[in-house]
Design a protein around this motif. Sequence first.
Motif, short mmCIF file in Angstrom:
data_model
loop_
_atom_site.label_atom_id
_atom_site.label_comp_id
_atom_site.label_asym_id
_atom_site.label_seq_id
_atom_site.Cartn_x
_atom_site.Cartn_y
_atom_site.Cartn_z
N CYS A 155 0.88 -1.17 0.00
CA CYS A 155 0.00 0.00 0.00
C CYS A 155 0.92 1.21 0.00
N SER A 156 0.85 2.01 -1.04
CA SER A 156 1.78 3.13 -1.19
C SER A 156 1.33 4.41 -0.51
N ASP A 157 0.10 4.45 0.04
CA ASP A 157 -0.38 5.65 0.72
C ASP A 157 -1.25 5.27 1.90
N ARG A 190 -2.32 7.06 4.22
CA ARG A 190 -3.33 8.06 4.53
C ARG A 190 -4.66 7.73 3.85
N ALA A 191 -4.63 6.95 2.79
CA ALA A 191 -5.85 6.60 2.06
C ALA A 191 -6.58 5.41 2.69
N THR A 215 9.66 5.29 7.06
CA THR A 215 8.46 5.51 6.25
C THR A 215 7.75 4.21 5.88
N SER A 233 4.48 5.92 5.69
CA SER A 233 3.60 6.38 4.62
C SER A 233 3.18 5.23 3.70
N ARG A 234 3.84 4.10 3.82
CA ARG A 234 3.48 2.94 2.99
C ARG A 234 3.65 1.68 3.83
#
Length: 159
Positions: free
Chosen positions: A3-5, A7-8, A91, A127-128
Amino acid sequence: MVCSDLRAVPELSLPDGLTLRPVRRVLNDPPDHVPLADAVGAAKRAGEDGEVSTVELLAHLSSLPEGTRLFAAVDDEGAVCGTSGSQASSTDAYVFFVNTVRNWRRLGVGLSMTATALRPALRLGASRACLDASGAGVPLYRRLGFMATGTMTQFTRSN
């Protein structure tokens, strides 16, 4: 899967009848958290035959770095019905220990527990995230924004 984001990833609630609780992974964790042995017992009940022994899993989870977080979904009688965990480093985060006992499957427990495991990692600056998915877990993780990056062969030892 990756999952690269983070926050989503949505914040999701457990189904009615379940409560989210942290797991007491090490002696310094608060005594009102779910005992690690109870979480491992639920994971073993949820898993397939031939996986790692209970003693080995307890030792492994106890030995993970300090920032490791484990969670349990507990029913009204106090039984652990689902688990999840995460580690964060800079990260990047890793999600693991996602399990749901059979009578709670297909009700959103695994989805919610995975999203829950990602929250502390996001707060720590990740972040990921990545995780290893079973064939049954792939659709669930895709709903959270994870994408397959390759295949993995898992080897188990016979008794």
